[in-house]
Design an enzyme around this catalytic site. Structure first.
Site, PDB file in Angstrom:
ATOM      1  N   ASP A 109       0.791  -1.231   0.000  1.00  0.00           N
ATOM      2  CA  ASP A 109       0.000   0.000   0.000  1.00  0.00           C
ATOM      3  C   ASP A 109       0.827   1.287   0.000  1.00  0.00           C
ATOM      4  OD1 ASP A 109      -2.531  -1.129  -0.159  1.00  0.00           O
ATOM      5  OD2 ASP A 109      -2.663  -1.453   1.987  1.00  0.00           O
TER       6      ASP A 109
ATOM      7  N   GLY B 297       3.959   1.714  -1.579  1.00  0.00           N
ATOM      8  CA  GLY B 297       4.546   1.919  -2.901  1.00  0.00           C
ATOM      9  C   GLY B 297       3.543   1.847  -4.041  1.00  0.00           C
TER      10      GLY B 297
ATOM     11  N   GLY C 131       0.460   9.214   1.126  1.00  0.00           N
ATOM     12  CA  GLY C 131       0.234  10.657   1.146  1.00  0.00           C
ATOM     13  C   GLY C 131      -0.996  11.056   0.341  1.00  0.00           C
TER      14      GLY C 131
ATOM     15  N   TYR D  82      -9.613  -0.373   3.704  1.00  0.00           N
ATOM     16  CA  TYR D  82      -8.970  -0.240   5.001  1.00  0.00           C
ATOM     17  C   TYR D  82      -8.649   1.209   5.324  1.00  0.00           C
ATOM     18  CZ  TYR D  82      -7.742  -4.345   7.732  1.00  0.00           C
ATOM     19  OH  TYR D  82      -7.772  -5.409   8.594  1.00  0.00           O
TER      20      TYR D  82
ATOM     21  N   HIS E 235      -5.149 -12.862   6.608  1.00  0.00           N
ATOM     22  CA  HIS E 235      -4.150 -11.998   5.961  1.00  0.00           C
ATOM     23  C   HIS E 235      -3.229 -11.395   7.007  1.00  0.00           C
ATOM     24  CE1 HIS E 235      -7.554  -9.386   7.048  1.00  0.00           C
ATOM     25  NE2 HIS E 235      -6.657  -8.425   7.209  1.00  0.00           N
TER      26      HIS E 235
ATOM     27  N   HIS F 215      -0.818  -7.729   7.932  1.00  0.00           N
ATOM     28  CA  HIS F 215      -0.431  -6.349   7.614  1.00  0.00           C
ATOM     29  C   HIS F 215       0.988  -6.200   8.134  1.00  0.00           C
ATOM     30  CE1 HIS F 215      -4.742  -5.096   7.112  1.00  0.00           C
ATOM     31  NE2 HIS F 215      -4.913  -6.068   7.976  1.00  0.00           N
TER      32      HIS F 215
ATOM     33  N   ASP G 163      27.376   5.623   9.307  1.00  0.00           N
ATOM     34  CA  ASP G 163      26.037   6.217   9.183  1.00  0.00           C
ATOM     35  C   ASP G 163      25.068   5.115   8.747  1.00  0.00           C
ATOM     36  OD1 ASP G 163      23.830   7.757   8.656  1.00  0.00           O
ATOM     37  OD2 ASP G 163      24.842   9.128   7.285  1.00  0.00           O
TER      38      ASP G 163
ATOM     39  N   HIS H 194      -4.059 -11.269  10.754  1.00  0.00           N
ATOM     40  CA  HIS H 194      -5.467 -10.974  10.965  1.00  0.00           C
ATOM     41  C   HIS H 194      -6.332 -12.152  10.531  1.00  0.00           C
ATOM     42  CE1 HIS H 194      -8.770  -7.690  10.497  1.00  0.00           C
ATOM     43  NE2 HIS H 194      -9.075  -8.592  11.386  1.00  0.00           N
TER      44      HIS H 194
END
Ligand code: CO
Length: 619
Positions: A283, A285, A290, A367, A417, A419, A568, A579
């Protein structure tokens, strides 16, 4: 125009400005569409915007960075042989294409549906199941539901057995897969106000802060609260992002995270029926969180003294979509922070815990995901996903196999399923040079050193390379990960650090040979550590739509087995929920939670919440 500071939120005006700049530089023609626009990572003082463009003819994706400060192209990288995230305009056009397709009308007529305009069309990412019919198609796969009334809950009436393949370039249905017919469920299960008789007896709870909130927001998105300060961004792909998170003691600002985000997620389904088995949504990519952000309502989504930040995202044509009140910032009382009652004097000392909440909610088809970042007075940082909305449904008729699904209503089942979320923590604990230790608690062997057989210890393994770092959570070992700065020490001479308290979460249950395991390799393990590389940001790859199962992203990067100690680094944590649907998840799901926590571990010299004053109203 006035150019915003490098770390400010992307505004609607800047989206317009950026699209115009891209066109004026000759980088986009009439067929080009915009697939991502976001504040570029790792920029300096200039305002750099990242733009992904798609040209359908040659099927090329240009990954650009442009400078709004100078009006110049900063970098350009062209990708071929991959598909971009479908545009929102395309998804709505695909839904219309399905509703008006004669073949679809015929197929649903055989199921007793005479008015295709009453179909709810869900355009799922088709994934990559290796179907030859999909070769050469930039595709979405639509599944159907039926609504008598416009506001009905379509998920209560799946039109199972049909999958409609739409080519996004031609915007035409090119294949209808019909695997069988199930009767349309009788029951319409609605959840909206008006369809349910409300219970009584709940009196008003008001959250009041008569003196106002204790945080400030300056420069559009620079949030300061107590010792904390952070930049808050809304990213086209990742949704709500924290950037430059630090803690200030007196004059000294101590960085902790350069950037923290939800870099990818995958929702693999365990049902084998063809209409369900392809559902493996990435969900972040494939959809772009946004773009799915809600406009939040005071008193409903958030209670208390709220500061909202507006958001904006870039539509396919380069125009801005403004979302008012996209980010909610507020304080929450969080129970007792610490307490002790002195046994001799019987005098209690108690301090309240409080957290700063920075949150957004994203609706992705059926969802709804809340992404909540919490900062606490004691230095704790937490990421929490709130999962609600409606489970995806399939038809059930007597005799159907329910091994991989569960009934949620008489003729409706929901497949099992997961998540699985992948958090990306770009670390800078007291500076950019960090090291991660995996810490297991181990029971000692019997022997002279363990005369009472009680000995157990925390064993810290310094992680030297990427391959060595790949690991899973292990509750039996109380396993945690410690991120330290070996160049900085607390007053006890220990390296300063934070501990990742992981979610108690399995990895992906689909077999490694499955198509989705190859596309979402990040979900094969809970923990990965990589050297920070600004070209390696999305753990299943930059362009995951119809991506091939080739182990791109984290598995491929970490094949190099680069050194990760004293450099770094970025920590990746895959966690989430498995679920197995229950009747109570239907017709709308009570919120479930998935979270991970970063706890200071020697970052401070003592309890940093020692100086929280007692509550004045304590009597
Ligand atoms: Co679920």
């Amino acid at each position: 125009m006035t150019v915003a500071t490098a770390h400010a939120l992307l505004t609607a005006d800047e989206i317009t400005e950026t699209a115009a700049l891209v066109r004026s530089l000759g980088l986009a023609d009439d067929d080009t569409t915009f697939r991502r626009m976001a504040v570029a990572e790792g920029q300096d003082a200039e305002r750099h915007i990242e733009v992904w463009l798609f040209r359908p003819g040659p099927a090329e994706i240009d990954e650009l960075v442009v400078s709004l400060s100078t009006g110049r192209l900063v970098s350009k990288h062209t990708v071929t042989g991959q598909y971009p995230q479908p545009g929102f305009g395309e998804l709505f056009a695909a839904m219309d294409a399905v509703r008006t397709d004669p073949g679809v009308a015929e197929a649903v007529a055989e199921r007793g549906i005479t008015d295709p305009s009453r179909l709810q069309v869900d355009p799922w990412p088709t994934g990559n199941m290796g179907l030859s019919i999909e070769d050469g198609h930039r595709s979405v796969r639509c599944v159907l539901f039926y609504r008598d009334e416009e506001n009905d809950n379509g998920y209560s009436r799946p039109v199972d057995g049909l999958m409609v393949f739409v080519d996004l370039d031609d915007m035409e249905v090119y294949h209808i897969e019909d695997i069988g017919t199930w009767p349309l469920a009788d029951e319409v299960s609605n959840y909206q106000a008006g369809s349910v008789t409300p219970r009584t007896g709940l009196r008003t709870i008001d959250i009041t802060q008569p003196d106002g909130a204790s945080f400030t927001v300056t420069d559009g998105n620079h949030v300061r609260w107590q010792n904390w300060d952070v930049r808050v961004l809304l990213d086209h792909t990742e949704g709500l992002v924290l950037q430059s998170l630090g803690w200030t003691d007196g004059e000294r600002r101590r960085p902790i995270l350069r950037r923290a985000s939800l870099a990818e997620m995958v929702v693999p389904y365990g049902e084998v029926r063809e209409t369900q088995a392809f559902k493996n949504a990435l969900d972040v990519g494939e959809v772009g969180l946004g773009r799915c952000v809600n406009s939040l309502q005071l008193g409903c989504d958030c209670l208390g003294d709220i500061t909202y930040l507006d958001g904006a995202w870039c539509f396919d044509d380069g125009s801005p979509v403004q979302i008012d009140q996209a980010i909610c910032i507020h304080e929450e009382d969080f129970g007792i922070g610490w307490k002790h009652t002195d046994m001799a004097t019987q005098i209690p000392e108690v301090r309240r815990s409080r957290r700063l909440v920075i949150s957004s909610i994203f609706t992705v088809g059926n969802y709804d995901y809340g992404l909540f970042w919490y900062l606490y007075l004691d230095g704790t940082i937490q990421m929490e996903l709130k999962l609600t909305g409606i489970v995806t449904t399939m038809s059930y008729t007597e005799g159907d196999d329910l091994t991989y699904a569960a009934l949620v209503a008489p003729e409706v089942a929901a497949p099992i399923h997961q998540h699985l979320f992948c958090a990306r923590f770009d670390l800078e604990v007291d500076g950019p040079v960090n090291t991660v230790y995996r810490v297991d608690v181990e029971t000692d062997e019997p022997g002279d050193h363990n005369p009472h057989h009680n000995a157990f210890r925390a064993v810290a393994n310094r992680l030297e390379t990427e391959q060595q770092a790949i690991a899973d959570v292990d509750p039996a070992k109380a396993r945690t990960w410690r991120i330290v700065n070996e160049q900085a020490t607390n007053r006890l001479g220990q390296p300063t650090g934070y501990k990742l308290l992981p979610a108690d979460s399995p990895t992906m249950f689909a077999r490694p040979e499955s198509r989705i395991a190859g596309r979402a390799g990040f979900a094969a393990h809970n923990i990965w550590v990589t050297p920070t590389d600004r070209t390696q940001r999305f753990p299943a790859g930059n362009h995951v739509s119809q991506s091939r199962p080739e182990g791109q992203g984290l598995p491929a990067w970490t094949d190099a087995d680069r050194p990760i100690a004293g450099t770094d680094i970025t920590l990746w944590h895959t966690f989430g929920l498995t679920h197995s649907a229950r009747p109570e998840d239907y017709p709308v799901m009570p919120t479930e939670y998935a979270r991970c926590t970063l706890v200071p571990f020697g970052f401070f010299d003592r309890n940093p919440a020692l100086d929280v004053p007692p509550n004045e109203h304590c009597h």
